[in-house]
Design a protein around this motif. Sequence first.
Motif, PDB file in Angstrom:
ATOM      1  N   UNK A  50      44.110  53.628  30.554  1.00  0.00           N
ATOM      2  CA  UNK A  50      42.888  52.685  30.894  1.00  0.00           C
ATOM      3  C   UNK A  50      42.896  52.725  32.681  1.00  0.00           C
ATOM      4  N   UNK A  51      43.833  53.315  33.049  1.00  0.00           N
ATOM      5  CA  UNK A  51      43.888  53.134  34.552  1.00  0.00           C
ATOM      6  C   UNK A  51      42.865  54.219  35.243  1.00  0.00           C
ATOM      7  N   UNK A  52      42.374  53.698  36.475  1.00  0.00           N
ATOM      8  CA  UNK A  52      41.368  54.494  36.778  1.00  0.00           C
ATOM      9  C   UNK A  52      41.788  55.897  37.422  1.00  0.00           C
ATOM     10  N   UNK A  53      41.053  56.752  37.308  1.00  0.00           N
ATOM     11  CA  UNK A  53      41.247  58.226  37.670  1.00  0.00           C
ATOM     12  C   UNK A  53      41.754  58.313  39.101  1.00  0.00           C
ATOM     13  N   UNK A  54      42.980  59.217  39.391  1.00  0.00           N
ATOM     14  CA  UNK A  54      43.470  59.184  40.754  1.00  0.00           C
ATOM     15  C   UNK A  54      43.585  60.722  40.939  1.00  0.00           C
ATOM     16  N   UNK A  55      43.428  61.631  40.103  1.00  0.00           N
ATOM     17  CA  UNK A  55      43.482  63.009  40.325  1.00  0.00           C
ATOM     18  C   UNK A  55      42.514  63.636  41.321  1.00  0.00           C
ATOM     19  N   UNK A  60      36.660  64.932  41.982  1.00  0.00           N
ATOM     20  CA  UNK A  60      35.592  65.826  42.648  1.00  0.00           C
ATOM     21  C   UNK A  60      34.762  66.307  41.309  1.00  0.00           C
ATOM     22  N   UNK A  61      35.385  66.418  40.345  1.00  0.00           N
ATOM     23  CA  UNK A  61      34.435  66.733  38.963  1.00  0.00           C
ATOM     24  C   UNK A  61      33.548  65.620  38.531  1.00  0.00           C
ATOM     25  N   UNK A  62      34.189  64.431  38.614  1.00  0.00           N
ATOM     26  CA  UNK A  62      33.336  63.400  38.366  1.00  0.00           C
ATOM     27  C   UNK A  62      32.102  63.026  39.537  1.00  0.00           C
ATOM     28  N   UNK A  63      32.375  63.445  40.908  1.00  0.00           N
ATOM     29  CA  UNK A  63      31.294  63.420  41.812  1.00  0.00           C
ATOM     30  C   UNK A  63      30.396  64.473  41.618  1.00  0.00           C
ATOM     31  N   UNK A  64      30.838  65.629  41.248  1.00  0.00           N
ATOM     32  CA  UNK A  64      29.721  66.678  41.122  1.00  0.00           C
ATOM     33  C   UNK A  64      28.698  66.258  39.712  1.00  0.00           C
ATOM     34  N   UNK A  65      29.419  65.471  38.806  1.00  0.00           N
ATOM     35  CA  UNK A  65      28.641  65.159  37.520  1.00  0.00           C
ATOM     36  C   UNK A  65      27.786  63.860  38.041  1.00  0.00           C
ATOM     37  N   UNK A  66      28.118  63.284  39.311  1.00  0.00           N
ATOM     38  CA  UNK A  66      27.668  61.999  39.536  1.00  0.00           C
ATOM     39  C   UNK A  66      27.880  61.069  38.545  1.00  0.00           C
TER      40      UNK A  66
END
Length: 77
Positions: A50-55, A60-66
């Motif tokens: 449940x922790x925030x993504x740190x990788x 970058x994948x999340x940012x690309x998918x906005x």
Amino acid sequence: MEPDGALRLENSRVVHLAGTSTDHRGDELPAAACHVGVAGWDARRMHASNAPVTCCRCLRLLAARQIPARIAQTALF
């Protein structure tokens, strides 16, 4: 694991975005979205988190998918 969930590999402190990988039979299996450690991986090494993504790759994948992500902020002082 939920589609935009998070996971950890073994005892690593790095939290990855949950994704999928295809095995040699064409079956989709849960894996880190950035595909780190996919070669020869063992599904028993993954643990939901449940922790925030740190990788960095997953972020970058999340940012690309906005897609907004919970990002862990390290205290500077």
